[in-house]
Every structure is written in C-alpha cells, then in structure tokens.
Write an enzyme that holds these catalytic residues in place. Structure first.
Site, PDB file in Angstrom:
ATOM      1  N   GLY A 106      -3.318   3.735  -2.295  1.00 38.96           N
ATOM      2  CA  GLY A 106      -3.197   2.777  -3.384  1.00 38.96           C
ATOM      3  C   GLY A 106      -2.841   1.445  -2.760  1.00 38.96           C
ATOM      4  O   GLY A 106      -2.016   1.376  -1.849  1.00 38.96           O
ATOM      5  N   ALA A 153       0.835  -1.200   0.000  1.00 40.99           N
ATOM      6  CA  ALA A 153       0.000   0.000   0.000  1.00 40.99           C
ATOM      7  C   ALA A 153       0.870   1.250   0.000  1.00 40.99           C
ATOM      8  O   ALA A 153       2.034   1.217   0.392  1.00 40.99           O
ATOM      9  CB  ALA A 153      -0.922   0.002   1.223  1.00 40.99           C
ATOM     10  N   ASP A 154       0.268   2.335  -0.447  1.00 36.78           N
ATOM     11  CA  ASP A 154       0.902   3.651  -0.404  1.00 36.78           C
ATOM     12  C   ASP A 154      -0.189   4.665  -0.091  1.00 36.78           C
ATOM     13  O   ASP A 154      -1.200   4.718  -0.795  1.00 36.78           O
ATOM     14  CB  ASP A 154       1.560   3.981  -1.743  1.00 36.78           C
ATOM     15  N   THR A 155      -0.022   5.428   0.979  1.00 34.54           N
ATOM     16  CA  THR A 155      -1.038   6.389   1.414  1.00 34.54           C
ATOM     17  C   THR A 155      -0.482   7.804   1.367  1.00 34.54           C
ATOM     18  O   THR A 155       0.641   8.054   1.813  1.00 34.54           O
ATOM     19  CB  THR A 155      -1.507   6.075   2.852  1.00 34.54           C
TER      20      THR A 155
END
Length: 195
Positions: free
Chosen positions: A106, A69-71
């Site tokens: 994402g 994930a990427d926040t």
C-alpha cells in the site's frame, strides 16, 4: 526541486527512492502503530496503513510531498508481516515454501501544497521454490529474514528462494518504483531532470 519526505524507517525504501530522485529527500519516521483491522481485506489494510503513516508525518510539515508505504506478503489467506523471532521466520518460510504468494504494498503520496492524495496498492506474484529444512534453517540463521515481510529478501540471499515473479520487482522489496515514478511525475517531480 520541491521538498519530498519519505515516511519510513526502512533502509530499503530509502535506497529505492534514491534510485528515482537521488538524495533529494528527507526521512521522517511515522509514529503510527500498525494494527490488524478485521473488517478490511489485505489490500484495504495496506492502503489504510500507508495513508495513516502519511497523515501522521504530514502533521510535522507545512509543504512538500509525503511518501509512505506498507508491504506485506499474503499466502493462503494469511497476512505475513515481518517475523519477530527466528522461530517465527522459520514458520513463515515453511508456510510459503513451494507456493505462490502475493507481495502487496500500500502506498500513499500526499502533495501537501495541492491537497492531492494518491493512495493505492500494487501486487506482485512471487513463486517460491520448495525449500528443504536445511535451506530454511541456514537462511534463518543468516539473520536476513528478520526485518522482511514474509521472512525473505528478494534483493539479498533470499533471491535463491524465489523461482519467479510476475509484476514489479521493487514492489517485493518495499516500494513499487514504476507506479511511484509515474505518480511523482504527475505531481511535478521530474525523474529524469538530472540525467
């Protein structure tokens, strides 16, 4: 249970994933370096970063499910990642004070056994309170904002800076559990087996 690998160094993501599947997973940190890509919008960017992290970690395993994930926080057309200094955190908080921002994660779930890959994003509207200079200074000095996208931790002291949200609370923390749980179930990982 099938092997599940979390491709993240984030203690918050580790804690959130354990809420879904217990401690039945391992952590393998990706060596992928995130870089801003001008030709992508924010949603495309976080999905791209999550996919690259998953692909990097997948090189180290023969089977299993990789989760990455990427926040980021998005405000006034600007992407706010993690602040690197106390002053940077102060500037971010001044920028988002009294505004509605988007927390965008994402997420990629890669099933190495079937070849199925789901890469998508989840957005949550976050309405920030109007913060005084003293509130911002005190919060920054607590150290909490330093490793949080947008310089606030909704699950910590930063909760008092958030008036309301619309969407997945856990997405703001860094891993959209509702959507992740749905995808894992579709891939054969039962969330409720041990209940």
């Amino acid at each position: 249970m099938r092997k599940v690998v979390l491709a993240s160094a984030s203690p918050r993501r580790k804690e959130l994933l354990s809420k879904l599947i217990g401690n039945n997973f391992e952590v393998c940190v990706s060596s992928y370096e995130e870089t801003p890509l001008q030709e992508m919008n924010v949603e495309e960017l976080v999905v791209f970063h999550s996919l690259e992290k998953a692909k990097d970690v997948a090189l180290r395993f023969d089977s299993g499910i990789i989760i990455s994930a990427d926040t980021v926080v998005f405000c006034d057309g600007a992407i706010l990642g993690k602040p690197h200094t106390l002053n940077n955190a102060k500037e971010m908080l001044e920028n988002i004070s009294g505004k509605s921002v988007l927390a965008i994660t994402g997420m990629t779930i890669l099933d190495m056994d079937s070849g199925k890959c789901v890469s998508e994003y989840v957005s949550t509207d976050v309405n920030m309170k109007q913060m005084s200079s003293d509130e911002i200074a005190s919060y920054v000095n607590s150290g909490e904002p330093l490793d949080k996208a947008g310089a606030f931790a909704i699950q910590g002291k930063g909760a008092v800076l958030v008036e309301s949200i619309n969407g997945d609370f856990f997405n703001v923390v860094g891993l959209p559990l509702f959507r992740l749980g749905t995808i894992l179930e579709e891939m054969g990982i039962s969330i409720f087996d041990d209940c």
